[in-house]
Scaffold this active site. Structure first.
Site, PDB file in Angstrom:
ATOM      1  N   CYS A   1       3.121   8.346  -3.901  1.00 37.17           N
ATOM      2  CA  CYS A   1       3.240   9.152  -2.691  1.00 37.17           C
ATOM      3  C   CYS A   1       3.992  10.426  -3.051  1.00 37.17           C
ATOM      4  O   CYS A   1       4.534  10.531  -4.150  1.00 37.17           O
ATOM      5  CB  CYS A   1       3.919   8.375  -1.573  1.00 37.17           C
ATOM      6  SG  CYS A   1       5.529   7.778  -2.024  1.00 37.17           S
TER       7      CYS A   1
ATOM      8  N   HIS B   1      -3.341  -5.179 -15.300  1.00 33.54           N
ATOM      9  CA  HIS B   1      -3.710  -6.527 -15.768  1.00 33.54           C
ATOM     10  C   HIS B   1      -4.748  -6.319 -16.867  1.00 33.54           C
ATOM     11  O   HIS B   1      -5.708  -5.580 -16.656  1.00 33.54           O
ATOM     12  CB  HIS B   1      -4.324  -7.368 -14.642  1.00 33.54           C
ATOM     13  CG  HIS B   1      -3.401  -7.475 -13.477  1.00 33.54           C
ATOM     14  ND1 HIS B   1      -2.340  -8.342 -13.444  1.00 33.54           N
ATOM     15  CD2 HIS B   1      -3.360  -6.786 -12.316  1.00 33.54           C
ATOM     16  CE1 HIS B   1      -1.679  -8.180 -12.310  1.00 33.54           C
ATOM     17  NE2 HIS B   1      -2.284  -7.246 -11.607  1.00 33.54           N
TER      18      HIS B   1
ATOM     19  N   GLU C   1       8.268   6.625  -6.266  1.00 30.76           N
ATOM     20  CA  GLU C   1       7.071   7.140  -5.577  1.00 30.76           C
ATOM     21  C   GLU C   1       6.029   6.035  -5.359  1.00 30.76           C
ATOM     22  O   GLU C   1       4.890   6.320  -5.070  1.00 30.76           O
ATOM     23  CB  GLU C   1       6.445   8.271  -6.405  1.00 30.76           C
ATOM     24  CG  GLU C   1       7.332   9.491  -6.596  1.00 30.76           C
ATOM     25  CD  GLU C   1       8.431   9.302  -7.656  1.00 30.76           C
ATOM     26  OE1 GLU C   1       8.454   8.238  -8.300  1.00 30.76           O
ATOM     27  OE2 GLU C   1       9.271  10.196  -7.808  1.00 30.76           O
ATOM     28  N   SER C   2       6.329   4.766  -5.536  1.00 26.66           N
ATOM     29  CA  SER C   2       5.488   3.568  -5.295  1.00 26.66           C
ATOM     30  C   SER C   2       5.388   2.694  -6.547  1.00 26.66           C
ATOM     31  O   SER C   2       6.397   2.190  -7.008  1.00 26.66           O
ATOM     32  CB  SER C   2       4.109   3.890  -4.734  1.00 26.66           C
ATOM     33  OG  SER C   2       4.252   4.311  -3.396  1.00 26.66           O
TER      34      SER C   2
ATOM     35  N   SER D   1       0.228  -8.630 -17.986  1.00 25.73           N
ATOM     36  CA  SER D   1       0.304  -8.158 -16.605  1.00 25.73           C
ATOM     37  C   SER D   1       1.631  -7.473 -16.412  1.00 25.73           C
ATOM     38  O   SER D   1       2.637  -7.931 -16.972  1.00 25.73           O
ATOM     39  CB  SER D   1       0.234  -9.316 -15.601  1.00 25.73           C
ATOM     40  OG  SER D   1      -1.063  -9.824 -15.554  1.00 25.73           O
TER      41      SER D   1
END
Ligand code: SPD
Length: 426
Positions: free
Chosen positions: A83, A68, A62-63, A55
């Site tokens: 974004c 997983h 940008e985010s 994970s």
């Protein structure tokens, strides 16, 4: 009307299982996926779970990109949340290729629809001023974690992501990684075996209590122990004439010779007869009353080491020990693997007799729970619980050892009440 962000939820199927279980490859692929799509990487945090699965998240200006994996299904669930101008489909293509995905599906959705949001006014000018003082880190922080776990407990060590050795065979997967807290670390099938920093706890405690109790060990059989740490300790005694070491997997020996020289220093000793073969078969076929000491330095009771916990195996070890011989075997943890810990002690008591079996506890921070054990079984009545100081002083420089000394020897046989209770020794 537009949106603040774009979120692609991806199902990658038919991926290469080995890659889905490889935290270093996945971390690198995710960071590169962000990079080539023009993102600014701030931080990455990735965990491997033993035996399966990875994970992780790459935080980008940008985010984020997150993953997983379920290697046993060749499956990865991936989130690409961005974004601004960044084109996350570039990241998608890169991951599809690296993972070898045969199949995929993706849902793309807008996040933060401007139809639904009301903009709140606030003082942008002062925020801009403050923002000038923030600079992006020159190099992003990587958090890559190796986790050794069962269903309810886990131990994680952060590592550099660098893999020095990684070979899989029909037997098992052997790796050497570089951990920040404990140095170079040998793992087998994604479980911790030895770290540079605390391997001495294990190898000194499997060797010195039995060697000093017997006082005249000449002929030794080591089953497993392919990293070399145990023979390094046993060869400290002048009485030793021969050690036969039977290791099932040459990759363990190779990994140690190449990357863990402090463990591997006795592989060139002419008194060592190293055999790469199955230890269980070797013990079955060995002659009666041959060894002064049998050491079972195996891994956990899964895969090839499973048979090292059976009644048949220990009946045979008793048979091949001389009349004053001693057996010491890796006994798992009373806290982490309690059923195996109890079962092994019970089996040995049935074979050697209740009074001739002792449990030795020691501390090792890199094995889950930190408390580990050896089971020691003797054919005669020698008391193993009290250190033979005089013998030790004239044979080994105990001050040069890292963990073992006579006081530690005596204390190691003192069992807490809860353990005495479940071993029926109260
Ligand atoms: N869970 C870890 C048990 C590992 C025992 N063997 C370690 C080998 C060291 N020579």
């Amino acid at each position: 009307m537009g949106a603040l962000g774009n979120h692609i939820l991806v199902e990658f199927m038919g991926c290469i299982p080995e890659i889905m279980n490889d935290v270093s490859v996945i971390e690198e692929a995710m960071v590169n996926a962000a990079d080539i799509a023009g993102a600014t990487v701030i931080n990455s945090t990735f965990h491997h779970f033993s035996p399966y699965g990875v994970s992780g998240v790459v935080v980008i200006q940008e985010s984020h990109l997150a993953i997983h994996t379920w290697p046993e299904y060749g499956y990865a669930a991936v989130d690409l949340f961005t974004c601004g101008e960044m084109d996350a489909w570039i990241s998608f293509d890169h991951l599809k290729t690296v993972f070898g995905a045969q199949n995929y599906s993706a849902i793309e959705m807008k996040r933060g629809s401007l139809n639904l949001l009301n903009r709140v006014d606030f003082d942008m000018a002062s925020i801009r001023e403050e923002a000038k003082s923030h600079i992006n880190p020159e190099k992003f922080t990587r958090n890559v974690w190796f986790t050794d776990k069962d269903d309810n407990q886990a131990l994680s060590l952060r590592h550099t992501g660098e893999v020095y050795f990684d070979k899989s065979s029909d037997i098992q997967r052997v790796k050497v990684i570089d951990t920040y807290a404990y140095g170079k670390t040998l793992t087998i099938d994604n479980m911790f075996m030895c770290t540079e920093t605390d391997e001495a706890h294990y190898h000194e405690m499997i060797s010195h209590p039995v060697m000093s109790t017997h006082q005249n060990v000449k002929n030794v059989l080591v089953i497993g122990g392919g990293d070399g740490g145990t023979i390094r300790e046993i060869f400290k005694y002048k009485s030793v004439e021969a050690i036969t070491m039977v290791e099932i997997d040459n990759n363990v020996v190779e990994a140690s010779k190449e990357h863990l020289p402090h463990l591997a220093k006795e592989f060139g000793n002419p008194k060592l007869d190293l055999r790469i073969e199955d230890g269980i078969a070797f013990v079955n076929n060995a002659a009666d009353k041959t060894y002064d000491l049998v050491i079972v330095d195996g891994s956990d009771p899964v895969g090839p080491a499973k048979g090292l916990f059976s009644t048949e195996f220990y009946s045979n070890t008793k048979r091949i020990l001389k009349d004053d011989g001693i057996l010491v075997t890796q006994g798992e943890s009373p806290l982490f693997n309690r059923p195996t810990f109890i079962e092994l002690n019970t089996t040995l008591k049935e074979i050697f007799g209740k009074e001739k079996v002792n449990t030795l506890l020691f501390h090792i921070p890199t094995y889950p729970s930190g408390t580990w054990s050896f089971q020691i079984a003797r054919k005669n009545d020698t008391d193993i619980t009290q250190a033979k100081e005089e013998f030790l002083n004239s044979n080994v420089d105990t001050k040069a050892l890292k963990y073992y000394n006579p006081a530690v020897h005596n204390a190691a046989f003192a069992l807490p009440n809860y353990i005495r209770e479940f071993l029926n020794e109260l």
